[in-house]
Design a protein around this motif. Sequence first.
Motif, PDB file in Angstrom:
ATOM      1  N   GLN B  88       0.782  -1.246   0.000  1.00 36.97           N
ATOM      2  CA  GLN B  88       0.000   0.000   0.000  1.00 36.97           C
ATOM      3  C   GLN B  88       0.807   1.287   0.000  1.00 36.97           C
ATOM      4  N   LYS B  89       1.773   1.383   0.899  1.00 38.72           N
ATOM      5  CA  LYS B  89       2.614   2.591   0.948  1.00 38.72           C
ATOM      6  C   LYS B  89       1.796   3.867   1.142  1.00 38.72           C
ATOM      7  N   ILE B  90       0.840   3.788   2.048  1.00 39.02           N
ATOM      8  CA  ILE B  90       0.090   4.995   2.417  1.00 39.02           C
ATOM      9  C   ILE B  90       0.945   5.813   3.370  1.00 39.02           C
ATOM     10  N   LEU B  91       0.868   7.128   3.265  1.00 40.53           N
ATOM     11  CA  LEU B  91       1.591   7.991   4.211  1.00 40.53           C
ATOM     12  C   LEU B  91       0.643   8.356   5.346  1.00 40.53           C
ATOM     13  N   PHE B  92       0.970   7.897   6.540  1.00 46.81           N
ATOM     14  CA  PHE B  92       0.042   8.067   7.671  1.00 46.81           C
ATOM     15  C   PHE B  92       0.204   9.404   8.389  1.00 46.81           C
ATOM     16  N   ASP B  93       1.148  10.214   7.935  1.00 46.91           N
ATOM     17  CA  ASP B  93       1.346  11.507   8.611  1.00 46.91           C
ATOM     18  C   ASP B  93       0.516  12.611   7.971  1.00 46.91           C
ATOM     19  N   ARG B  94      -0.358  12.259   7.021  1.00 47.80           N
ATOM     20  CA  ARG B  94      -1.157  13.303   6.361  1.00 47.80           C
ATOM     21  C   ARG B  94      -2.545  12.764   6.042  1.00 47.80           C
ATOM     22  N   THR B  95      -3.441  13.668   5.693  1.00 49.07           N
ATOM     23  CA  THR B  95      -4.834  13.269   5.486  1.00 49.07           C
ATOM     24  C   THR B  95      -4.997  12.445   4.211  1.00 49.07           C
ATOM     25  N   VAL B  96      -6.177  11.855   4.083  1.00 47.16           N
ATOM     26  CA  VAL B  96      -6.536  11.118   2.880  1.00 47.16           C
ATOM     27  C   VAL B  96      -6.357  12.011   1.654  1.00 47.16           C
ATOM     28  N   PHE B  97      -6.868  13.237   1.778  1.00 44.76           N
ATOM     29  CA  PHE B  97      -6.770  14.185   0.672  1.00 44.76           C
ATOM     30  C   PHE B  97      -5.318  14.409   0.248  1.00 44.76           C
TER      31      PHE B  97
END
Lengths: 302, 217
Positions: B88-97
């Motif tokens: 996935q490599k989602i960045l969790f330090d920022r919002t979905v947007f």
Amino acid sequence: MMGWFSHHVYAFAVAVKRLARAPLVSLLSISVIGIAFSLPAGIYVLLENLQSLSTQFSGAPQLSLFLSLDANEEDVEEIQSRLKQHPHVASFSFVSKDSALEQFKQGTGLADVMDGLERNPLPDAFVISARNSSPEALDALRAELANLPQIELAQLDSAWAKRLDALIKLGRAGVLMLAALLSFSLVAVAFNTIRLQILTMRDEIEVAKLIGATKGFIRRPFLYFGAIQGMVGGAAAWLIIFLGIYLTDQQLKNLMELYEMNFRLYHLSLEDSLSLLLFSAWLGWTGAWLSVANHLSQIEPR
Amino acid sequence: MISFSQVYKRYPNGFEALKNVCFTLEAGEIALITGHSGAGKTTLLRLIAAIERPTSGSIIVNGQNVSALKGGAIPFLRRNLGLVFQDQKILFDRTVFDNVLLPLQISGFSSRAATGRVRAALDKVGLLSREKVRPITLSGGEQQRLCIARAIVNRPSILIADEPTSNLDPDYARDIMEMFLSFNQVGVTVLIATHDTGLLGSVRPRVFKIDHGRLAA
């Protein structure tokens, strides 16, 4: 063109955001830079002020010609006529031994002591202004006049100014060395700050690379960060010097008045201030660039 | 268009992940890559995005020879690909947007133009109402949809997904697969590595089966 511009606006905004995100860390590194830089810059300011003092006094360099004590009026007239004809002498005035004694008595309040002396110990003197005030020309004139008959001593009044000048030159060399050393420390501060940032932002950098970020895109915010941090550090140094001058100016003025001198401290000129800011920004940028060049390539998408 | 010819990938430790792989996926096609774990599915996808380079053979993506691409050109190749990563490599330090915004910032969009595109992408995956939340508060299915939104926000011509349904229960998985189908219907080339060939329902896409690094006919 639009893309280029928005990329730079973006990088600048990101850099400012990163600075603001860790205010304490930013404040500390900026203080370190500011203090490190205020040292050479402060000494430089001091030297500039001394320099202006020396030019203030040596602005119209004068030669004093002291006659020997046994010179009579004929000798004085002889010298007077020679000085009139000399092409390098702009003007001169004669101070007789009597008027010199009068001045001395009034100036020092040692009238009683002087009255007790058998004879006037002061010589007749000429005070000469030269046409050409370059140090070489003055020295040549001094040597020439010293060879006139009945001249005991030909003295250049700007000698002390020259000594001060030499001292200032030595100080400048010292400032340059200090600045070079502390500049290196500024580069090191930027290098380390950026290194830590890169390490904590590993994930973000990796993702950005995976979705098509160029090296420039990733590098730019770090470079801006280094430059901004350096420049604000330079501004802090400027402020420290400003405060230093503000706090000591009155005391210094009082002290100098005791010596009947009008001496005030002046801050860096606009030009020098801008140079300070640009130079510290450039050093920050350099440190950031070195750090980025060393650490970004280690982060490759897995 | 994606075309592999005689592609080999051998790792420094001697392991051969891909052996003589040849196939062509025309523009607008949809295909699945299946195979046991460790068969080489992920390696194949990574070669397309130039995350790894083949040991030999040539890979053509949208007319570009990826295997001979210079380092400086790789970012521009990737901007034309929508990538959904296995981890996935989602960045969790920022919002979905902001997660979805990142590809547009990288491409140099102005923030006004980008905002519209991000909302459109979030709308397509049904996350528009969650744009301000942090990804950590999303369910597994929603996180996967966030990844898809990030992959399509640049409007790529090719969409590549590595095991997009692996951790989802069947209902969510079917949702995700239908989403990929809908992208394919508007002309996007789609290539998905997956175990579940049954999720596409009535649609019968091409299936490439990989077995120990070889493409089974």
